[in-house]
Design a protein around this motif. Structure first.
Motif, mmCIF file in Angstrom:
data_model
loop_
_atom_site.group_PDB
_atom_site.id
_atom_site.type_symbol
_atom_site.label_atom_id
_atom_site.label_comp_id
_atom_site.label_asym_id
_atom_site.label_seq_id
_atom_site.Cartn_x
_atom_site.Cartn_y
_atom_site.Cartn_z
ATOM 1 N N ASP A 231 0.813 -1.227 0.000
ATOM 2 C CA ASP A 231 0.000 0.000 0.000
ATOM 3 C C ASP A 231 0.846 1.278 0.000
ATOM 4 O OD1 ASP A 231 -2.533 -1.452 0.357
ATOM 5 O OD2 ASP A 231 -1.706 -1.946 2.312
ATOM 6 N N VAL A 232 1.961 1.232 0.723
ATOM 7 C CA VAL A 232 2.822 2.402 0.870
ATOM 8 C C VAL A 232 4.261 1.937 0.677
ATOM 9 C CG1 VAL A 232 3.613 4.166 2.497
ATOM 10 C CG2 VAL A 232 1.222 3.453 2.531
ATOM 11 N N ARG A 233 5.053 2.708 -0.062
ATOM 12 C CA ARG A 233 6.426 2.260 -0.327
ATOM 13 C C ARG A 233 7.460 3.099 0.433
ATOM 14 N NH1 ARG A 233 6.204 5.743 -5.213
ATOM 15 N NH2 ARG A 233 8.107 6.989 -5.253
ATOM 16 N N TRP A 234 8.603 2.479 0.680
ATOM 17 C CA TRP A 234 9.754 3.193 1.235
ATOM 18 C C TRP A 234 10.225 4.194 0.197
ATOM 19 C CZ3 TRP A 234 15.472 1.581 1.150
ATOM 20 C CH2 TRP A 234 16.202 2.362 2.065
ATOM 21 N N VAL A 235 10.738 5.318 0.678
ATOM 22 C CA VAL A 235 11.164 6.367 -0.249
ATOM 23 C C VAL A 235 12.617 6.174 -0.686
ATOM 24 C CG1 VAL A 235 12.009 8.101 1.409
ATOM 25 C CG2 VAL A 235 10.786 8.839 -0.670
ATOM 26 N N GLN A 239 16.619 9.854 5.138
ATOM 27 C CA GLN A 239 16.895 11.277 5.358
ATOM 28 C C GLN A 239 15.632 12.133 5.292
ATOM 29 O OE1 GLN A 239 19.679 9.609 3.550
ATOM 30 N NE2 GLN A 239 20.218 9.661 5.699
ATOM 31 N N GLY A 240 14.513 11.526 4.981
ATOM 32 C CA GLY A 240 13.255 12.292 4.953
ATOM 33 C C GLY A 240 13.022 13.053 3.667
ATOM 34 N N THR A 241 13.701 12.657 2.576
ATOM 35 C CA THR A 241 13.516 13.417 1.335
ATOM 36 C C THR A 241 13.056 12.532 0.184
ATOM 37 O OG1 THR A 241 15.854 13.151 0.854
ATOM 38 C CG2 THR A 241 15.204 15.216 1.887
ATOM 39 N N ALA A 242 11.947 12.946 -0.398
ATOM 40 C CA ALA A 242 11.436 12.268 -1.590
ATOM 41 C C ALA A 242 12.178 12.806 -2.803
ATOM 42 C CB ALA A 242 9.944 12.541 -1.732
ATOM 43 N N ARG A 264 15.296 4.235 -7.484
ATOM 44 C CA ARG A 264 13.996 4.227 -8.175
ATOM 45 C C ARG A 264 12.845 4.406 -7.204
ATOM 46 N NH1 ARG A 264 13.449 -0.583 -12.000
ATOM 47 N NH2 ARG A 264 11.325 0.204 -12.145
ATOM 48 N N LEU A 265 12.990 3.824 -6.017
ATOM 49 C CA LEU A 265 11.916 4.024 -5.019
ATOM 50 C C LEU A 265 11.767 5.504 -4.694
ATOM 51 C CD1 LEU A 265 12.491 1.111 -2.477
ATOM 52 C CD2 LEU A 265 10.640 1.346 -4.121
ATOM 53 N N LEU A 276 1.296 3.373 -5.493
ATOM 54 C CA LEU A 276 2.133 2.968 -4.357
ATOM 55 C C LEU A 276 2.925 4.175 -3.863
ATOM 56 C CD1 LEU A 276 2.727 0.615 -2.627
ATOM 57 C CD2 LEU A 276 4.315 -0.243 -4.312
ATOM 58 N N PRO A 277 2.264 5.068 -3.128
ATOM 59 C CA PRO A 277 2.883 6.331 -2.744
ATOM 60 C C PRO A 277 4.021 6.135 -1.738
ATOM 61 C CG PRO A 277 0.767 6.061 -1.662
ATOM 62 C CD PRO A 277 0.896 4.914 -2.614
ATOM 63 N N ALA A 278 4.897 7.129 -1.673
ATOM 64 C CA ALA A 278 6.104 7.034 -0.849
ATOM 65 C C ALA A 278 5.897 7.619 0.543
ATOM 66 C CB ALA A 278 7.245 7.766 -1.543
ATOM 67 N N GLU A 279 6.571 6.997 1.510
ATOM 68 C CA GLU A 279 6.590 7.493 2.889
ATOM 69 C C GLU A 279 8.046 7.796 3.235
ATOM 70 O OE1 GLU A 279 6.417 4.735 6.493
ATOM 71 O OE2 GLU A 279 4.400 5.599 6.442
ATOM 72 N N CYS A 280 8.295 8.996 3.781
ATOM 73 C CA CYS A 280 9.659 9.402 4.134
ATOM 74 C C CYS A 280 9.871 9.190 5.624
ATOM 75 C CB CYS A 280 9.865 10.871 3.803
ATOM 76 S SG CYS A 280 9.638 11.242 2.058
#
Ligand code: FUL
Length: 481
Positions: A231-235, A239-242, A264-265, A276-280
């Motif tokens: 559902d949610v992917r690692w970014v 470091q908290g940056t997409a 790529r993630l 599959l949105p990213a989570e930082c």
């Protein structure tokens, strides 16, 4: 006669209006649980275990239960710190790689029940879950797939153990909004005393599809996080940056948890096979766990603000870790920084300077009010401006009526129709003509664009789109001081 004519006109108008369908969706679209997750944007992580007391980041798995003994554990204070920071939820490390369980699991002796804390009667998971419910935060669980304590790690029996524990966490602690699977796995450990190194094949060992079924059955609304979702992917970094762009879509089948192509993630794939949105995920301190030696190294409010722009501002979410200390509380330095971070966000976003503007577009889908330009200003994510199918590069103008100074533009797409826009540009009316002041790529849930502008008219130009746009919001803000 006149009445009949009027009735007929009204009837025809009604037929024409209902014939205007909303745009067809483009590419993968979010599930209802993902849509609910997108609304959260900012929530917290709690890293707490034996490591807090041994001053380590990764426990070996042989830590005596006796080391876990917070002196003044206060779930309300921990959750209160997150709430005050404006977080919408908290994810607790119920079991980290060291295998120590913060709840009295029936399936192991290696837990709080054999610690001196509350004479073995305590349950950190319950206290945090209850405090979250009381303070209206969502609650999520982290259960490390890698277990350096368990004797069976690396064997099929361990998968049964892991699932039993997951069942405990998903049935006894109320609604869970996110289940977090860490990609770190395989290596040295205590392993029930056997020691040595255990290697697993992350593609096959955990049999994730069957674990997914358990989560879906027990907590259908929970999003599962890993390198590969579902559902949610690692970014792709801690470091908290997409990335920029950071698409909310990914060719998911190329990934499994623990085998990530971090680069790529970070950006996602367009158009991608899955939503599959990213989570930082990032910590407020250098480490994930509390170390007194890092008390002076808490991120500053300004740094947190930059992280917010590089995560939430690129369509991802911000998962900020707060490590409870040896008392079992969030340290004063962290609280101070979080408070100021909240104040800065509020000073920035409380007032939308676009409110009261007049919005006009060069194309409105079927001339239908449901897709009117003004929808970008109504503060609702479920109404949007859209155009006829062929108009994939339209523009929309906000007439502010008087010169307004701002340095942030917030854009949002209407997510249920997919991520449609590839490239956009922003112009200001200056000296009798349009002048571009910013451009960008992905928008998705939220795009924060920085740029110092004073103008009475702003224009959003869709430069390239895979399908006609569906814009839910255009907001203008002045960064708070
Ligand atoms: C990593 C872990 O190894 C760290 O200890 C931490 O839990 C972080 C969130 O994920 O992979």
């Amino acid at each position: 006669m006149i009445r009949a004519f009027t009735t007929l006109t009204l009837l025809l108008a009604a037929v024409a209006a209902s014939a205007i369908e909303p745009p067809a969706h483009y590419g993968p679209v979010p599930s209802p649980r993902q849509l609910a997750w997108h609304d959260l944007e900012f929530y917290g992580f709690l890293h707490f275990t034996v490591n807090t007391f041994t001053d380590k980041e990764w426990g070996f798995g042989n830590e005596p239960e006796a080391v876990f003994n917070p002196t003044a554990f206060d779930a309300e204070q921990i959750v209160g710190a997150a709430k005050e920071a404006g977080m919408k939820g908290l994810i607790l490390t119920c079991k980290h790689h060291d295998g120590f369980c913060l709840w009295p699991s029936k399936f192991t002796a290696h837990s709080v029940k054999n610690s001196p804390w509350k004479n073995g009667q305590g349950d950190v998971v319950k206290e945090i879950a209850d405090a979250c419910r009381k303070q209206d935060l969502k609650f999520g669980v982290y259960l490390s797939p890698w277990d350096r304590n368990h004797k069976d790690y690396g064997k099929p029996e361990y998968i049964t153990y892991y699932r039993n524990q997951l069942r405990e966490l998903l049935t006894n602690y109320g609604p869970i909004f996110e289940v977090w699977y860490d990609g770190a796995n395989g290596g040295t450990g205590y392993y029930g005393g056997a020691g040595g190194k255990r290697r697993i094949d992350p593609r096959t060992y955990y049999d994730w599809p069957n674990t997914t079924k358990i989560v879906r059955e027990l907590q259908p609304d929970a999003c599962m996080f890993s390198d590969a979702g579902p559902d949610v992917r690692w970014v792709g970094n801690e470091q908290g940056t997409a990335g920029d762009p950071c698409w909310s879509t990914l060719n998911r089948d190329n990934y499994v948890p623990g085998l990530a192509d971090a680069r790529r993630l970070n950006c996602g794939d367009r158009p991608g096979t899955h939503w599959l949105p990213a989570e930082c995920d990032v910590s407020i301190r250098p480490g994930w766990f509390y170390h007194a030696g890092e008390d002076a190294r808490v991120r500053t409010p300004k740094n947190l603000m930059d992280l917010y722009f590089a995560s939430v501002g690129r369509g991802a979410s911000l998962l900020l870790n707060l490590p409870p200390d040896r008392r079992g509380r969030i340290h004063e330095n962290d609280i101070q920084s979080l408070r100021e971070f909240r104040r800065l966000r509020e000073a920035t976003f409380a007032k939308d300077l676009a409110q009261g503007a007049k919005a006009t577009a060069d194309n409105v889908r079927g001339q239908d009010q449901r897709f009117a330009a003004a929808n970008v200003l109504d503060g609702k994510r479920d109404t949007y401006w859209s155009t006829d199918a062929a108009a994939t590069t339209p523009e929309i103008v906000l007439d502010l009526g008087k010169p307004v100074t701002f340095n942030i533009v917030r854009l949002r797409e209407h997510l249920p129709l997919g991520q449609r826009i590839d490239t956009f540009a922003l112009d200001q009316w200056k000296d009798g003509q349009w002048a571009e002041f910013a451009k960008g790529t992905s928008i998705g849930n939220c795009r924060l664009v920085r740029g110092d502008v004073t103008t009475d008219k702003v224009r959003l130009r869709i430069v390239k789109a895979a399908a006609c746009p569906a814009i839910a919001e255009i907001g203008l803000f002045a960064e708070g001081k």
